[in-house]
Scaffold this motif. Structure first.
Motif, PDB file in Angstrom:
ATOM      1  N   GLU A  77      18.945 -46.644  86.554  1.00 40.89           N
ATOM      2  CA  GLU A  77      18.233 -45.353  86.548  1.00 40.89           C
ATOM      3  C   GLU A  77      18.514 -44.569  85.259  1.00 40.89           C
ATOM      4  O   GLU A  77      17.834 -43.586  84.957  1.00 40.89           O
ATOM      5  CB  GLU A  77      18.607 -44.515  87.787  1.00 40.89           C
ATOM      6  N   LYS A  79      18.243 -43.315  81.651  1.00 44.91           N
ATOM      7  CA  LYS A  79      17.194 -43.356  80.624  1.00 44.91           C
ATOM      8  C   LYS A  79      17.861 -43.274  79.262  1.00 44.91           C
ATOM      9  O   LYS A  79      18.748 -42.436  79.051  1.00 44.91           O
ATOM     10  CB  LYS A  79      16.279 -42.132  80.771  1.00 44.91           C
ATOM     11  N   ASP A 102      14.163 -46.540  76.429  1.00 44.04           N
ATOM     12  CA  ASP A 102      12.957 -46.125  77.154  1.00 44.04           C
ATOM     13  C   ASP A 102      11.892 -45.559  76.219  1.00 44.04           C
ATOM     14  O   ASP A 102      10.720 -45.788  76.395  1.00 44.04           O
ATOM     15  CB  ASP A 102      13.324 -45.094  78.227  1.00 44.04           C
ATOM     16  N   TYR A 118       7.968 -37.334  80.222  1.00 44.68           N
ATOM     17  CA  TYR A 118       7.215 -37.699  81.424  1.00 44.68           C
ATOM     18  C   TYR A 118       6.220 -38.825  81.164  1.00 44.68           C
ATOM     19  O   TYR A 118       5.413 -39.160  82.014  1.00 44.68           O
ATOM     20  CB  TYR A 118       6.522 -36.450  81.987  1.00 44.68           C
ATOM     21  N   ASP A 119       6.272 -39.398  79.961  1.00 44.10           N
ATOM     22  CA  ASP A 119       5.381 -40.496  79.605  1.00 44.10           C
ATOM     23  C   ASP A 119       5.980 -41.783  80.174  1.00 44.10           C
ATOM     24  O   ASP A 119       7.125 -42.114  79.892  1.00 44.10           O
ATOM     25  CB  ASP A 119       5.298 -40.577  78.072  1.00 44.10           C
ATOM     26  N   GLU A 120       5.216 -42.477  80.995  1.00 42.12           N
ATOM     27  CA  GLU A 120       5.751 -43.669  81.661  1.00 42.12           C
ATOM     28  C   GLU A 120       5.849 -44.863  80.706  1.00 42.12           C
ATOM     29  O   GLU A 120       6.641 -45.775  80.914  1.00 42.12           O
ATOM     30  CB  GLU A 120       4.849 -44.059  82.848  1.00 42.12           C
ATOM     31  N   LYS A 121       5.014 -44.839  79.631  1.00 45.61           N
ATOM     32  CA  LYS A 121       4.994 -45.997  78.716  1.00 45.61           C
ATOM     33  C   LYS A 121       6.220 -45.954  77.805  1.00 45.61           C
ATOM     34  O   LYS A 121       6.745 -44.891  77.497  1.00 45.61           O
ATOM     35  CB  LYS A 121       3.723 -45.944  77.846  1.00 45.61           C
ATOM     36  N   ARG A 122       6.644 -47.133  77.372  1.00 43.68           N
ATOM     37  CA  ARG A 122       7.740 -47.192  76.387  1.00 43.68           C
ATOM     38  C   ARG A 122       7.090 -47.022  75.007  1.00 43.68           C
ATOM     39  O   ARG A 122       6.484 -47.941  74.496  1.00 43.68           O
ATOM     40  CB  ARG A 122       8.479 -48.527  76.487  1.00 43.68           C
ATOM     41  N   THR A 123       7.234 -45.816  74.435  1.00 46.26           N
ATOM     42  CA  THR A 123       6.501 -45.516  73.190  1.00 46.26           C
ATOM     43  C   THR A 123       7.462 -45.083  72.085  1.00 46.26           C
ATOM     44  O   THR A 123       8.484 -44.445  72.354  1.00 46.26           O
ATOM     45  CB  THR A 123       5.474 -44.383  73.451  1.00 46.26           C
TER      46      THR A 123
END
Ligand code: 5AD
Ligand code: SF4
Length: 436
Positions: A77, A79, A102, A118-123
């Protein structure tokens, strides 16, 4: 293991600019409901705010990331975010090579951190910044500060100088100045909150262009009641004017210290470094500073073993140290950095030559610093009291930025200017006694 409440730990490497960036990161995270922790253990989010100025800083980050990646195996969990100069240059590659990361965001993207969270993609966020978001941040978002006495204030971002060894123009983008109105408003607010000392931050404060010159900005800030001391960092010798020296000489609030990186005492090397001044021009600026601010402390940065630096270039640097007698230096072995011009130059020197030259530079400069501090013995200085050090003694700084340790009396309080007599001068500090 994870606490009920969201907690974040921010690990910072590198310069004051990064230290201030971390404060911004903490401010944004606090606004999103995070508690800031001083340990990664049990944190729900770890931000690694990286530095890529030299290879060593990069290695330190990679070993910390390795350690955290193991921690994440046990606690999925957790990040992990990477920010700072490495994130700007290698964000995408990092996400590929380290599945534990992440997301990453460069120094020009800090003020959008709220969205990234809050962006779910790994960017990898690496957009160039024009300055607008930075201004909005300064006026709208909550600003966290690690210290309640001395505050950093960004006056500009980025760098246009392209010194041939340096990654900063590639990581922090083009130079952009904040408007003087916004800076003044921030300093007024700091004064209202009880801050006593502010340090203005920029890669090259002398090229400030937010509606007035840098000396004019300093003069305006001097007019703000409550602020006792003003410092600034960093100055580029090519842009330093007599106007600055005169302004420093006139105001008691502007501290008698300047950090003026020389990098080398050899004009040939300076030329290949793209520094845009000769050693003689640098020396003339020192004379101007000392003329207008007689007791000014001058510190500098030196790079040892730049590509094709000869023995005679090196001895010009050693001679420069003896001629100028800096109050302190930060010296580094030249480190070959990706994308910089110097990385492709011929005659990269061996580690052993670089180490040898660095050691010689440090020996000479340590001797000078200690001798200069010994000369202060018996003299009295104003010291801004900062707090209690590891040895349970009090410490503070002179306006020349020298640390003074002393025993308190019953009136000693944080954030006051007291007179201290120097009893003994050491290499890195002074031993003092309160004068009542
Ligand atoms: N190698 C060694 N030192 C460097 N610096 C910047 N880039 C490099 C490099 N590639 C030093 C300069 C600068 C300070 C912040 O870091 O001396 O002034
Ligand atoms: Fe790097 Fe030169 Fe800019 Fe300083 S002035 S940040 S050394 S490019």
């Amino acid at each position: 293991m994870t606490r009920d409440k969201l907690t974040a730990y921010i690990h910072t490497w590198g310069c004051q600019m990064n230290v201030r960036d971390s404060e911004h990161i903490k401010g944004i995270l606090k606004g999103e409901g995070y508690d800031i922790s001083d340990t990664p253990d049990g944190a729900s989010l770890v931000v690694l705010n990286t530095c890529s100025i030299r290879e060593k800083a990069e290695q330190k980050f990679l070993s910390e990331l390795g350690r955290l990646s193991l921690q994440k195996k046990k606690h999925p969990e957790l990040k992990i975010a990477v920010s700072g100069c490495i994130a700007q240059q290698q964000g995408r590659a990092l996400l590929k090579s380290h599945p534990s990361v992440d997301f990453s965001f460069g120094p020009q993207n800090i003020f959008n951190l709220k969205e990234f969270l809050y962006d779910e993609k790994r960017t990898a966020f690496t957009k160039e910044n024009t300055g607008e978001t930075e201004e909005i941040h300064h006026t709208q978002l909550s600003a966290h500060r690690d210290n309640d006495l001395r505050a950093w204030v960004n006056i500009m971002y980025g760098c246009n100088n392209y010194c041939s060894y340096c990654v900063v123009p590639y990581t922090r983008g083009r130079e952009r100045s904040r408007s003087y109105e916004n800076i003044i408003a921030e300093v007024r607010d700091l004064a209202d909150k009880g801050y006593k000392e502010i340090s203005l931050l920029g890669q090259n404060v002398n090229s400030y262009s937010g509606g007035c010159t840098f000396p004019e900005l300093l003069t305006m800030i001097c007019g703000i009641g409550g602020i006792l001391r003003i410092r600034f960092i960093t100055s580029h010798p090519k842009d330093l004017t007599a106007e600055l020296a005169i302004t420093m000489g006139k105001s008691a609030k502007i501290c008698n210290h300047i950090h003026l990186p020389v990098q080398s005492g050899s004009t040939n090397v300076l030329n290949r470094m793209n520094r845009k001044y000769t050693f003689e021009e640098y020396f003339d600026k020192i004379l101007i500073l000392r003329k207008h601010v007689p007791d000014i402390a001058i510190t500098t940065d030196i790079i040892a073993g730049f590509p094709a630096e000869t023995d005679s270039d090196h001895y010009e640097t050693v001679r420069a140290l003896k001629e100028i007698e800096f109050d302190g230096i930060f010296a580094f072995k030249y480190s070959q950095r990706p994308h910089t011009k110097a990385a492709d130059m011929e005659h990269q020197l061996s580690e052993s030559i670089k180490s040898q030259r660095l050691a010689e530079i440090l020996t000479v400069s340590d001797m000078i610093t200690e001798r200069k501090n010994k000369v202060l013995e018996g003299k009295c200085f104003e010291v801004l009291t900062e707090g209690i050090n590891a040895d349970n003694r009090w410490f503070g700084r002179t306006t020349t930025n020298k640390i003074v340790n002393f025993s308190p009396d019953e009136h000693t309080e944080r954030g006051r200017v007291v007179m201290v007599k120097v009893i003994e001068g050491f290499k890195h500090s002074l031993e003092g006694q309160l004068v009542v």
